[in-house]
Design an enzyme around this catalytic site. Structure first.
Site, PDB file in Angstrom:
ATOM      1  N   LEU A 151     -26.733 -67.770 -23.194  1.00  0.00           N
ATOM      2  CA  LEU A 151     -27.491 -66.650 -22.609  1.00  0.00           C
ATOM      3  C   LEU A 151     -29.000 -66.824 -22.730  1.00  0.00           C
ATOM      4  O   LEU A 151     -29.750 -65.863 -22.624  1.00  0.00           O
ATOM      5  CB  LEU A 151     -27.041 -65.303 -23.209  1.00  0.00           C
ATOM      6  CG  LEU A 151     -25.591 -64.937 -22.924  1.00  0.00           C
ATOM      7  CD1 LEU A 151     -25.237 -63.589 -23.556  1.00  0.00           C
ATOM      8  CD2 LEU A 151     -25.308 -64.882 -21.414  1.00  0.00           C
ATOM      9  N   TYR A 198     -36.683 -84.659 -16.207  1.00  0.00           N
ATOM     10  CA  TYR A 198     -35.470 -83.930 -15.821  1.00  0.00           C
ATOM     11  C   TYR A 198     -34.449 -84.914 -15.224  1.00  0.00           C
ATOM     12  O   TYR A 198     -33.305 -85.008 -15.685  1.00  0.00           O
ATOM     13  CB  TYR A 198     -35.836 -82.821 -14.820  1.00  0.00           C
ATOM     14  CG  TYR A 198     -34.656 -82.192 -14.147  1.00  0.00           C
ATOM     15  CD1 TYR A 198     -33.693 -81.526 -14.885  1.00  0.00           C
ATOM     16  CD2 TYR A 198     -34.488 -82.280 -12.756  1.00  0.00           C
ATOM     17  CE1 TYR A 198     -32.591 -80.957 -14.270  1.00  0.00           C
ATOM     18  CE2 TYR A 198     -33.401 -81.704 -12.137  1.00  0.00           C
ATOM     19  CZ  TYR A 198     -32.452 -81.043 -12.900  1.00  0.00           C
ATOM     20  OH  TYR A 198     -31.358 -80.492 -12.280  1.00  0.00           O
TER      21      TYR A 198
END
Ligand code: UDP
Length: 344
Positions: free
Chosen positions: A33, A140
């Protein structure tokens, strides 16, 4: 037996959870979360945990009967990866290693991994197919490629079969408007443009207008999130039918410039969007357009949203509707968010 959706409370993961449930498949979501939203996975079995915490990962495998895994959990911002590379190495490589270790220990043999077009780097030819050399221009893409290589070894040594899906630019939202893209802070083009149309931002900054493209701005291939969902289900069934590990590009095969996206958004929203010119964003290739012929041929995949207007329309429905009702602040202490919470 359930499909474990790692990062299932996030943008792409939650759309796949919805698609799997619609297809009457059992799912369990694992998410810390940090970026995800509980609102995106109503009535879904949920285990709060962090991939970087081995006990959390073991815990979910102990608690549920898991026969396959889809792994969406990642940081996904090119710009951020070029400022804080350590975050990307730790989350993607260490996190995925913990997941693969648990899969090995619990004899779970099928994995669908969210990879990215960023593994290719600056394209040598367009459209990009899977044979194109992988030479990332940002951290990334580099860490996603490193995970892909790890998957090869876990296949040949441990028999964990995986499909790596190299997404181009995921975009759009659930056409019903129930779930969609919501990041805090938002950095992706389409949500930012729509926020400007809604008056939530004053303007949008175009990152670079001196690229070697027709209007000088970067060109990307936008693929609807529900088309990505469809590809994941096909990929899982492909592995379950006994096929070997493989990789597939997922895109529409059409490129749209940043300026064109703004123009389309103005047309769909009926609002004038204020645009500023900014510097290039480090690590951004000029043009990324997919050839997804292999996914179409081998998996039988066919994107349903193949024009940019229909993709932006679904995003607009979401942003001006339910997105406003979601809570963007995250539960838990700072420490829990980074180390994984103990409360299950
Ligand atoms: N972009 C932009 N301004 C913004 C955000 C993005 O000009 O505020 C550009 C970005 O440089 C890239 C394209 O829009 O060429 C898509 O960027 P996004 O961050 O949505 O996805 P990415 O290509 O990084 O996966």
């Amino acid at each position: 037996m359930a499909v474990l959706i790692v990062g299932g409370a996030g943008y792409i993961g939650s759309h796949i959870v919805k698609a799997l449930q619609k297809d009457s498949r059992e799912v369990v979501v694992f998410d810390n979360l940090e970026k995800g939203h509980m609102e995106s996975i109503p009535e879904v079995p949920f285990f709060q945990g962090d991939l970087r915490n081995k006990n959390d990962v073991k815990g979910v495998f102990k608690k549920y009967q898991i026969d396959s895994v889809m792994h969406f959990s990642a940081y996904s911002l090119v710009g951020e990866s070029m400022k804080n590379p350590e975050m990307y190495y730790e989350n993607h490589i260490y996190g995925t290693l913990n997941l693969l270790t648990a899969m090995k220990d619990f004899s779970t043999r099928h994995l669908i991994f969210s990879s990215t077009a960023a593994v290719y780097g600056e394209p040598l030819k367009i459209p990009i197919n899977e044979d194109h050399p992988a030479s990332p221009t940002n951290v990334y893409g580099e860490t996603k490629l490193a995970v892909e290589k790890m998957l090869n070894w876990f296949d040949s040594i441990c028999g964990i079969k995986s499909i790596r899906l190299r997404y181009f630019n995921a975009a759009g939202a659930d056409p019903a408007g129930d779930i969609g893209e919501l990041h805090d802070p938002e950095t992706h083009l389409i949500p930012i443009v729509l926020a400007a149309a809604l008056g939530e931002r004053e303007n949008i900054t175009v990152f670079g207008n001196d690229y070697a493209t027709e209007d000088g701005t970067c060109i990307r291939d936008y693929i609807h999130v529900n088309d990505l969902s469809e590809a994941h289900i096909l990929a899982l069934d492909y592995l379950k039918s006994g096929n070997n590990s493989d990789m597939f590009n997922l895109g529409n095969g059409n490129g749209y410039s940043v300026k064109k996206i703004i123009e389309v958004a103005e047309k769909i929203t009926g609002e004038k969007i204020s645009v500023r010119s900014g510097r290039r964003r480090p690590g951004d290739p000029a043009v990324l357009i997919a050839s997804s012929d292999k996914a179409m041929r081998v998996l039988g995949w066919k994107p349903g949203f193949n024009d940019i207007e229909s993709i932006v329309k679904t995003a607009w429905k979401w942003h001006r509707g339910k997105a406003k009702t979601w809570i963007t602040n995250k539960p838990g202490t700072e420490e829990q968010r980074h180390k994984g919470t103990k409360e299950k």
